[in-house]
Design a protein around this motif. Structure first.
Motif, PDB file in Angstrom:
ATOM      1  N   ALA A  82       8.105  -1.879  -4.283  1.00  0.00           N
ATOM      2  CA  ALA A  82       8.419  -3.200  -4.211  1.00  0.00           C
ATOM      3  C   ALA A  82      10.041  -2.945  -3.785  1.00  0.00           C
ATOM      4  O   ALA A  82      10.697  -3.548  -3.063  1.00  0.00           O
ATOM      5  CB  ALA A  82       8.304  -4.305  -5.246  1.00  0.00           C
ATOM      6  N   ASN A  83      10.549  -1.928  -4.610  1.00  0.00           N
ATOM      7  CA  ASN A  83      12.104  -1.616  -4.321  1.00  0.00           C
ATOM      8  C   ASN A  83      12.000  -1.151  -2.938  1.00  0.00           C
ATOM      9  O   ASN A  83      13.338  -1.314  -2.244  1.00  0.00           O
ATOM     10  CB  ASN A  83      12.921  -0.805  -5.548  1.00  0.00           C
ATOM     11  CG  ASN A  83      12.899  -1.503  -6.697  1.00  0.00           C
ATOM     12  OD1 ASN A  83      13.199  -2.764  -6.528  1.00  0.00           O
ATOM     13  ND2 ASN A  83      12.854  -0.581  -7.777  1.00  0.00           N
ATOM     14  N   VAL A  84      11.269  -0.259  -2.600  1.00  0.00           N
ATOM     15  CA  VAL A  84      11.162   0.550  -1.232  1.00  0.00           C
ATOM     16  C   VAL A  84      11.255  -0.525  -0.017  1.00  0.00           C
ATOM     17  O   VAL A  84      11.835  -0.691   0.700  1.00  0.00           O
ATOM     18  CB  VAL A  84       9.953   1.513  -1.237  1.00  0.00           C
ATOM     19  CG1 VAL A  84      10.010   1.849   0.411  1.00  0.00           C
ATOM     20  CG2 VAL A  84      10.375   2.525  -2.007  1.00  0.00           C
ATOM     21  N   TYR A  85      10.325  -1.497  -0.388  1.00  0.00           N
ATOM     22  CA  TYR A  85       9.957  -2.744   0.643  1.00  0.00           C
ATOM     23  C   TYR A  85      11.015  -3.760   0.560  1.00  0.00           C
ATOM     24  O   TYR A  85      11.345  -4.666   1.565  1.00  0.00           O
ATOM     25  CB  TYR A  85       8.708  -3.392   0.422  1.00  0.00           C
ATOM     26  CG  TYR A  85       7.599  -2.602   1.239  1.00  0.00           C
ATOM     27  CD1 TYR A  85       7.415  -2.482   2.338  1.00  0.00           C
ATOM     28  CD2 TYR A  85       6.460  -2.149  -0.019  1.00  0.00           C
ATOM     29  CE1 TYR A  85       6.306  -1.672   2.552  1.00  0.00           C
ATOM     30  CE2 TYR A  85       5.383  -1.366   0.672  1.00  0.00           C
ATOM     31  CZ  TYR A  85       5.459  -1.130   1.915  1.00  0.00           C
ATOM     32  OH  TYR A  85       4.262  -0.501   2.240  1.00  0.00           O
ATOM     33  N   LYS A  86      11.927  -3.656  -0.453  1.00  0.00           N
ATOM     34  CA  LYS A  86      12.957  -4.852  -0.805  1.00  0.00           C
ATOM     35  C   LYS A  86      12.515  -6.044  -0.566  1.00  0.00           C
ATOM     36  O   LYS A  86      12.854  -7.022  -0.036  1.00  0.00           O
ATOM     37  CB  LYS A  86      14.037  -4.697   0.344  1.00  0.00           C
ATOM     38  CG  LYS A  86      14.824  -3.231   0.431  1.00  0.00           C
ATOM     39  CD  LYS A  86      15.814  -3.286   1.506  1.00  0.00           C
ATOM     40  CE  LYS A  86      16.619  -1.703   1.408  1.00  0.00           C
ATOM     41  NZ  LYS A  86      17.782  -1.774   2.441  1.00  0.00           N
ATOM     42  N   ILE A  87      11.425  -6.317  -1.551  1.00  0.00           N
ATOM     43  CA  ILE A  87      10.855  -7.532  -1.723  1.00  0.00           C
ATOM     44  C   ILE A  87      10.849  -8.132  -3.151  1.00  0.00           C
ATOM     45  O   ILE A  87      11.345  -7.482  -4.166  1.00  0.00           O
ATOM     46  CB  ILE A  87       9.305  -7.437  -1.328  1.00  0.00           C
ATOM     47  CG1 ILE A  87       8.395  -6.673  -2.194  1.00  0.00           C
ATOM     48  CG2 ILE A  87       9.080  -7.176  -0.170  1.00  0.00           C
ATOM     49  CD1 ILE A  87       7.218  -6.565  -2.104  1.00  0.00           C
ATOM     50  N   ALA A 118      -0.702  -1.334  -0.860  1.00  0.00           N
ATOM     51  CA  ALA A 118      -0.593  -1.720   0.192  1.00  0.00           C
ATOM     52  C   ALA A 118      -0.462  -3.154   0.640  1.00  0.00           C
ATOM     53  O   ALA A 118      -0.084  -3.627   1.802  1.00  0.00           O
ATOM     54  CB  ALA A 118      -2.026  -1.299   0.999  1.00  0.00           C
ATOM     55  N   LEU A 119      -0.612  -3.948  -0.264  1.00  0.00           N
ATOM     56  CA  LEU A 119      -0.513  -5.584  -0.332  1.00  0.00           C
ATOM     57  C   LEU A 119       0.713  -6.049  -0.644  1.00  0.00           C
ATOM     58  O   LEU A 119       0.877  -7.303  -0.381  1.00  0.00           O
ATOM     59  CB  LEU A 119      -1.439  -6.217  -0.975  1.00  0.00           C
ATOM     60  CG  LEU A 119      -3.063  -6.178  -0.411  1.00  0.00           C
ATOM     61  CD1 LEU A 119      -3.798  -6.306  -1.646  1.00  0.00           C
ATOM     62  CD2 LEU A 119      -3.521  -6.885   0.917  1.00  0.00           C
ATOM     63  N   LEU A 120       1.654  -5.381  -1.190  1.00  0.00           N
ATOM     64  CA  LEU A 120       2.990  -5.685  -1.650  1.00  0.00           C
ATOM     65  C   LEU A 120       3.815  -6.484  -0.742  1.00  0.00           C
ATOM     66  O   LEU A 120       4.261  -7.570  -1.065  1.00  0.00           O
ATOM     67  CB  LEU A 120       3.810  -4.530  -2.203  1.00  0.00           C
ATOM     68  CG  LEU A 120       3.691  -4.040  -3.684  1.00  0.00           C
ATOM     69  CD1 LEU A 120       4.409  -2.786  -3.772  1.00  0.00           C
ATOM     70  CD2 LEU A 120       3.908  -5.103  -4.657  1.00  0.00           C
ATOM     71  N   HIS A 121       3.834  -5.924   0.209  1.00  0.00           N
ATOM     72  CA  HIS A 121       4.786  -6.871   1.482  1.00  0.00           C
ATOM     73  C   HIS A 121       3.984  -7.771   2.237  1.00  0.00           C
ATOM     74  O   HIS A 121       4.590  -8.411   3.280  1.00  0.00           O
ATOM     75  CB  HIS A 121       5.376  -5.835   2.486  1.00  0.00           C
ATOM     76  CG  HIS A 121       4.409  -4.924   3.184  1.00  0.00           C
ATOM     77  ND1 HIS A 121       3.426  -4.041   2.300  1.00  0.00           N
ATOM     78  CD2 HIS A 121       4.141  -4.748   4.389  1.00  0.00           C
ATOM     79  CE1 HIS A 121       2.933  -3.311   3.471  1.00  0.00           C
ATOM     80  NE2 HIS A 121       3.205  -3.437   4.571  1.00  0.00           N
ATOM     81  N   ASP A 122       2.831  -8.203   1.715  1.00  0.00           N
ATOM     82  CA  ASP A 122       1.959  -9.359   2.305  1.00  0.00           C
ATOM     83  C   ASP A 122       1.814  -8.897   3.924  1.00  0.00           C
ATOM     84  O   ASP A 122       2.028 -10.019   4.808  1.00  0.00           O
ATOM     85  CB  ASP A 122       2.580 -10.473   2.250  1.00  0.00           C
ATOM     86  CG  ASP A 122       1.442 -11.854   2.302  1.00  0.00           C
ATOM     87  OD1 ASP A 122       0.226 -11.395   2.291  1.00  0.00           O
ATOM     88  OD2 ASP A 122       1.925 -12.871   2.801  1.00  0.00           O
ATOM     89  N   PRO A 123       1.139  -8.011   4.074  1.00  0.00           N
ATOM     90  CA  PRO A 123       0.834  -7.462   5.599  1.00  0.00           C
ATOM     91  C   PRO A 123      -0.013  -8.211   6.223  1.00  0.00           C
ATOM     92  O   PRO A 123      -1.043  -8.818   5.727  1.00  0.00           O
ATOM     93  CB  PRO A 123       0.563  -5.956   5.514  1.00  0.00           C
ATOM     94  CG  PRO A 123      -0.452  -5.909   4.211  1.00  0.00           C
ATOM     95  CD  PRO A 123       0.573  -6.742   3.173  1.00  0.00           C
TER      96      PRO A 123
END
Length: 297
Positions: free
Chosen positions: A100-105, A143-148
């Protein structure tokens, strides 16, 4: 258009992994990418997720070119590779927090994907302690963390036991209600259980691209069922639309029906009415199996 591939070729030296491939996938479709080992499935998926570049042609995800707009593509794609890369010494929630930190979400999203993928009871365990099925869930959660908007899943059910396989199938089917899913597999039962459409690839070339409804049209439906007792064939022959009954082994029977309608409910009713228990039940797609063998042998 969620995914668009035009005249795409990938060379490894003189070896053509993909040869002039073209296809389109609409928003909300669940598409199975079917083929034997080494057919080019993983190569195609690595190109779509920007891990590697194509040699020729172009590919787009949500209208973003995978080579020219790689960051835009990455924001819109959730990817589960064939060999799920996990840090086994990390706790589930710790691993998802790291990503999540990588995606900054927003960190609230972590709890959402833990619940969505059925990891609530495992969230405070080390990933190395989890079964293969739960590790796959962790990969899906990541894979779903950033709500793709697009999910690309490479062999997501490989190595799972029957219970885990059913759980992951149901999860992917559920996710497909809101997202476009491109699912790589060499297992035809996965396509039948999950997908709306199948693309078959062999030796780097597309050899078939059909809706599942087309493949099922006018086909013979085959159901393999195992009861807890032996059953006289004459009784099974009374089932509606049954064409043939074959006792293949012990209490296992192969029933062929001349209808497109799903006859599994009728088999369940037969078992109930005759005081039998069903130990296993499998539906086979004869046309898909025949088509696959015809096109890939």
């Amino acid at each position: 258009m969620s995914i668009e591939v035009n005249h795409l070729t990938k060379l490894y030296g003189n070896q053509k992994a993909l040869n002039n491939i073209s296809f389109k996938i609409d928003k909300g479709e669940i598409v199975g990418f079917l083929g034997p080992n080494g057919a080019g499935k993983s190569t195609m998926m690595k190109i779509l997720t920007t891990y590697i570049d194509a040699t020729e042609g172009e590919a787009k995800v949500n209208d973003f070119d995978v080579q020219k707009n790689a960051r835009d593509v990455q924001k819109r794609v959730g990817y589960l590779p064939e060999h799920n890369p996990l840090y086994l010494d990390m706790y589930v929630k710790e691993y998802l927090t790291f990503n999540a930190n990588v995606y900054k979400i927003d960190k609230d999203r972590i709890s959402d994907v833990i619940t969505l993928t059925g990891l609530t009871l495992e969230a405070h365990k080390k990933i190395g302690q989890l079964s293969k099925g739960y590790r796959q869930r962790v990969g899906l959660a990541s894979a779903l963390l950033h709500d793709p908007e697009v999910l690309i899943l490479d062999e997501p059910t490989t190595g799972l036991d029957p219970n885990q396989l059913v759980e992951i199938r149901q999860l992917i089917k559920s996710l497909g209600k809101e997202k476009t899913v491109f699912l790589s597999t060499h297992i035809m039962q996965e396509v039948e259980a999950i997908c709306d459409r199948v693309i078959i690839i062999n030796n780097g070339e597309i050899v078939a691209d059909k809706k599942l409804t087309e493949l099922k049209a006018d086909q013979q439906q085959i159901i393999e069922v195992e009861f807890d007792y032996r059953v006289e064939n004459v009784l099974l022959n009374r089932l509606k639309h049954v064409q043939s009954v074959k006792n293949t082994h012990d209490f296992i029977y192969e029933l062929t029906f001349s209808t497109k309608a799903d006859m599994r409910a009728s088999v369940f009713d037969f078992a109930h009415d005759n005081g039998l228990k069903i130990l296993q039940l499998n539906q086979k797609n004869k046309n898909l199996e025949s088509l696959f063998r015809e096109l890939t042998l």
